[in-house]
Scaffold this motif. Structure first.
Motif, PDB file in Angstrom:
ATOM      1  N   SER A   1     -25.373  -9.955  17.589  1.00 14.81           N
ATOM      2  CA  SER A   1     -25.572  -8.618  17.394  1.00 14.81           C
ATOM      3  C   SER A   1     -25.775  -7.581  18.504  1.00 14.81           C
ATOM      4  O   SER A   1     -25.329  -6.394  18.350  1.00 14.81           O
ATOM      5  CB  SER A   1     -27.017  -8.598  16.526  1.00 14.81           C
ATOM      6  OG  SER A   1     -28.287  -8.739  17.147  1.00 14.81           O
ATOM      7  N   LYS A   2     -26.271  -8.335  19.560  1.00 16.01           N
ATOM      8  CA  LYS A   2     -26.601  -7.387  20.675  1.00 16.01           C
ATOM      9  C   LYS A   2     -25.241  -7.179  21.442  1.00 16.01           C
ATOM     10  O   LYS A   2     -24.933  -6.137  21.919  1.00 16.01           O
ATOM     11  CB  LYS A   2     -27.587  -7.866  21.662  1.00 16.01           C
ATOM     12  CG  LYS A   2     -28.979  -8.015  20.999  1.00 16.01           C
ATOM     13  CD  LYS A   2     -29.381  -6.460  20.460  1.00 16.01           C
ATOM     14  CE  LYS A   2     -31.152  -6.678  20.013  1.00 16.01           C
ATOM     15  NZ  LYS A   2     -31.354  -5.161  19.860  1.00 16.01           N
ATOM     16  N   ALA A   3     -24.586  -8.355  21.518  1.00 15.37           N
ATOM     17  CA  ALA A   3     -23.076  -7.891  22.303  1.00 15.37           C
ATOM     18  C   ALA A   3     -22.469  -6.913  21.561  1.00 15.37           C
ATOM     19  O   ALA A   3     -21.641  -6.264  22.109  1.00 15.37           O
ATOM     20  CB  ALA A   3     -22.560  -9.432  22.284  1.00 15.37           C
ATOM     21  N   ALA A   4     -22.328  -7.027  20.165  1.00 16.43           N
ATOM     22  CA  ALA A   4     -21.496  -6.147  19.394  1.00 16.43           C
ATOM     23  C   ALA A   4     -21.829  -4.664  19.642  1.00 16.43           C
ATOM     24  O   ALA A   4     -20.915  -3.556  19.733  1.00 16.43           O
ATOM     25  CB  ALA A   4     -21.662  -6.435  17.889  1.00 16.43           C
ATOM     26  N   LEU A   5     -23.065  -4.265  20.125  1.00 19.27           N
ATOM     27  CA  LEU A   5     -23.458  -2.934  20.434  1.00 19.27           C
ATOM     28  C   LEU A   5     -22.716  -2.323  21.783  1.00 19.27           C
ATOM     29  O   LEU A   5     -22.768  -1.538  21.700  1.00 19.27           O
ATOM     30  CB  LEU A   5     -25.064  -2.898  20.720  1.00 19.27           C
ATOM     31  CG  LEU A   5     -25.828  -3.132  19.563  1.00 19.27           C
ATOM     32  CD1 LEU A   5     -27.408  -3.264  19.997  1.00 19.27           C
ATOM     33  CD2 LEU A   5     -25.815  -2.110  18.507  1.00 19.27           C
ATOM     34  N   HIS A   6     -22.285  -3.491  22.532  1.00 23.47           N
ATOM     35  CA  HIS A   6     -21.511  -3.047  23.831  1.00 23.47           C
ATOM     36  C   HIS A   6     -20.173  -2.538  23.402  1.00 23.47           C
ATOM     37  O   HIS A   6     -19.806  -1.389  23.925  1.00 23.47           O
ATOM     38  CB  HIS A   6     -21.342  -4.342  24.838  1.00 23.47           C
ATOM     39  CG  HIS A   6     -22.647  -4.783  25.327  1.00 23.47           C
ATOM     40  ND1 HIS A   6     -22.833  -5.849  26.157  1.00 23.47           N
ATOM     41  CD2 HIS A   6     -24.139  -4.640  24.812  1.00 23.47           C
ATOM     42  CE1 HIS A   6     -24.117  -6.292  26.308  1.00 23.47           C
ATOM     43  NE2 HIS A   6     -24.770  -5.342  25.408  1.00 23.47           N
ATOM     44  N   GLY A   7     -19.499  -3.289  22.437  1.00 24.98           N
ATOM     45  CA  GLY A   7     -18.348  -2.636  21.847  1.00 24.98           C
ATOM     46  C   GLY A   7     -18.696  -1.303  21.269  1.00 24.98           C
ATOM     47  O   GLY A   7     -17.653  -0.415  21.397  1.00 24.98           O
ATOM     48  N   LEU A   8     -19.558  -1.348  20.613  1.00 24.74           N
ATOM     49  CA  LEU A   8     -19.980   0.019  19.874  1.00 24.74           C
ATOM     50  C   LEU A   8     -20.293   1.235  20.933  1.00 24.74           C
ATOM     51  O   LEU A   8     -19.714   2.293  20.859  1.00 24.74           O
ATOM     52  CB  LEU A   8     -21.178  -0.254  19.129  1.00 24.74           C
ATOM     53  CG  LEU A   8     -21.314   0.986  17.826  1.00 24.74           C
ATOM     54  CD1 LEU A   8     -20.393   1.309  17.102  1.00 24.74           C
ATOM     55  CD2 LEU A   8     -22.628   0.323  17.156  1.00 24.74           C
ATOM     56  N   THR A   9     -20.968   1.040  22.021  1.00 32.71           N
ATOM     57  CA  THR A   9     -21.244   1.947  22.937  1.00 32.71           C
ATOM     58  C   THR A   9     -19.896   2.327  23.603  1.00 32.71           C
ATOM     59  O   THR A   9     -19.736   3.603  23.881  1.00 32.71           O
ATOM     60  CB  THR A   9     -22.084   1.257  24.101  1.00 32.71           C
ATOM     61  OG1 THR A   9     -23.068   0.819  23.541  1.00 32.71           O
ATOM     62  CG2 THR A   9     -22.277   1.915  25.404  1.00 32.71           C
ATOM     63  N   HIS A  10     -18.942   1.572  23.904  1.00 33.84           N
ATOM     64  CA  HIS A  10     -17.761   1.801  24.597  1.00 33.84           C
ATOM     65  C   HIS A  10     -16.876   2.596  23.467  1.00 33.84           C
ATOM     66  O   HIS A  10     -16.393   3.749  23.979  1.00 33.84           O
ATOM     67  CB  HIS A  10     -16.833   0.637  25.081  1.00 33.84           C
ATOM     68  CG  HIS A  10     -17.640  -0.154  26.019  1.00 33.84           C
ATOM     69  ND1 HIS A  10     -18.463   0.448  27.047  1.00 33.84           N
ATOM     70  CD2 HIS A  10     -17.749  -1.399  26.157  1.00 33.84           C
ATOM     71  CE1 HIS A  10     -19.077  -0.583  27.695  1.00 33.84           C
ATOM     72  NE2 HIS A  10     -18.524  -1.963  27.137  1.00 33.84           N
ATOM     73  N   ALA A  11     -16.922   2.229  22.292  1.00 28.82           N
ATOM     74  CA  ALA A  11     -16.119   2.995  21.229  1.00 28.82           C
ATOM     75  C   ALA A  11     -16.527   4.339  21.188  1.00 28.82           C
ATOM     76  O   ALA A  11     -15.573   5.198  20.953  1.00 28.82           O
ATOM     77  CB  ALA A  11     -15.966   2.216  19.944  1.00 28.82           C
ATOM     78  N   ILE A  12     -17.894   4.494  21.047  1.00 29.69           N
ATOM     79  CA  ILE A  12     -18.288   5.905  20.732  1.00 29.69           C
ATOM     80  C   ILE A  12     -18.161   6.650  21.968  1.00 29.69           C
ATOM     81  O   ILE A  12     -17.668   7.672  22.093  1.00 29.69           O
ATOM     82  CB  ILE A  12     -19.848   5.948  20.428  1.00 29.69           C
ATOM     83  CG1 ILE A  12     -20.054   5.234  19.204  1.00 29.69           C
ATOM     84  CG2 ILE A  12     -20.229   7.363  20.542  1.00 29.69           C
ATOM     85  CD1 ILE A  12     -21.390   4.835  18.612  1.00 29.69           C
ATOM     86  N   ALA A  13     -18.444   6.104  23.348  1.00 33.10           N
ATOM     87  CA  ALA A  13     -18.410   6.910  24.421  1.00 33.10           C
ATOM     88  C   ALA A  13     -16.939   7.579  25.052  1.00 33.10           C
ATOM     89  O   ALA A  13     -16.944   8.638  25.002  1.00 33.10           O
ATOM     90  CB  ALA A  13     -18.977   6.163  25.655  1.00 33.10           C
TER      91      ALA A  13
END
Ligand SMILES: NC(=O)c1ccc[n+]([C@@H]2O[C@H](COP(=O)([O-])OP(=O)(O)OC[C@H]3O[C@@H](n4cnc5c(N)ncnc54)[C@H](OP(=O)(O)O)[C@@H]3O)[C@@H](O)[C@H]2O)c1
Length: 242
Positions: free
Chosen positions: A159-171
């Motif tokens: 769940s936490k690692a997926a937040l990293h992909g989300l961070t990059h996708a939004i940024a």
């Protein structure tokens, strides 16, 4: 007068405000001059009880359960309606019941719902207003577990690692509109219920648990820097030095 990078007069939404990190960040944002909408599962989070009156006037406490996904976009809309904007989003609510590789499917799904899907839906709802106004700060709360697997289990680490992909996708999609998206990835922070619940926990190389003020000072640095986006910053007392 407000500088372009600080949070004075901004409206922040912090979830998990009954928890150690969420509550500490609520206080820090209030001290920095923001209006803070703080959500918790119960009506009067004990950790927010001692906030002094001079700050309490800018605190708006609401009840929200991150498993109620259909309520999250309306929550963002209500913040925008009641406060004029939502400028800073820190979805700090998270859970991590300890399991091995036999983690049951319902625990897997609840963990992904609260730790990943809810932060995403809050960000998705907040982004149109942020980009339209030309200012926004999103800070996800990841974990050392995203790198090492951690002590809690595969559901939590994923769940936490997926937040990293989300961070990059939004940024990558919002930087030109004045919106930054980053993640802070702490490890073993004292004063939190989550660490208190981990069995047989060992101290990080620094020789002690992290402090809540060390989390909030880094979070505030990340929230007040318009040139920092798409980054995950580890705060781990030397667990993963590379
Ligand atoms: N503590 C650490 O060392 C550490 C390290 C890395 C990352 N983190 C992350 O930091 C964040 C904050 O956790 P914490 O360390 O402050 O631990 P905490 O004291 O256990 O706080 C977690 C908060 O999440 C809330 N929460 C859990 N399920 C929820 C749900 N369904 N809906 C709404 N809120 C819910 C809890 O609410 P209740 O009070 O109602 O249960 C609690 O307020 C979490 O995302 C956690 O994964 C913590």
């Amino acid at each position: 007068m407000r500088g372009s990078q600080d949070v004075v007069g901004r409206t922040a939404l912090v979830t998990g405000a009954g928890g150690g990190i969420g509550a500490a960040l609520v206080v820090r944002l209030l001290e920095a001059g923001a209006t803070v909408v703080a959500t918790a599962r119960g009506p009067r989070p004990a950790r927010l009880a001692g906030i002094p009156d001079e700050l309490r006037g800018r605190l708006d406490t609401r009840v929200a359960d991150m498993r109620d996904l259909a309520a999250l976009a309306p929550l963002v809309a209500a913040v925008e309606r009641d406060h004029g904007s939502l400028d800073v989003l820190v979805p700090a609510a998270g859970l991590g019941p300890v399991h091995g590789l036999d983690v049951p499917l319902d625990v897997w799904q609840e963990t992904l719902t609260v730790n990943l899907t809810a932060p995403w839906l809050l960000a998705q709802a907040a982004l149109p207003g942020m980009t339209a106004r030309g200012f926004g700060r999103i800070l996800f709360v990841s974990s050392i577990a995203a790198y090492t697997g951690g002590k809690i289990g595969p559901h939590y680490a994923a769940s936490k690692a997926a937040l990293h992909g989300l961070t990059h996708a939004i940024a990558s999609r919002t930087v030109a509109d004045g919106v930054t998206a980053n993640a802070i990835a702490p490890a073993l922070i004292g004063g939190t219920d989550m660490v208190a619940a981990i069995p047989d926990v060992t101290l990080p190389p620094v020789g002690r648990f992290g402090r809540l003020d060390e989390v909030t000072s880094l979070a505030m640095a990340m929230l007040t820097n318009a040139y920092l986006t798409g980054q995950v910053v580890l705060l781990d007392g030397g667990i993963r030095p590379d």
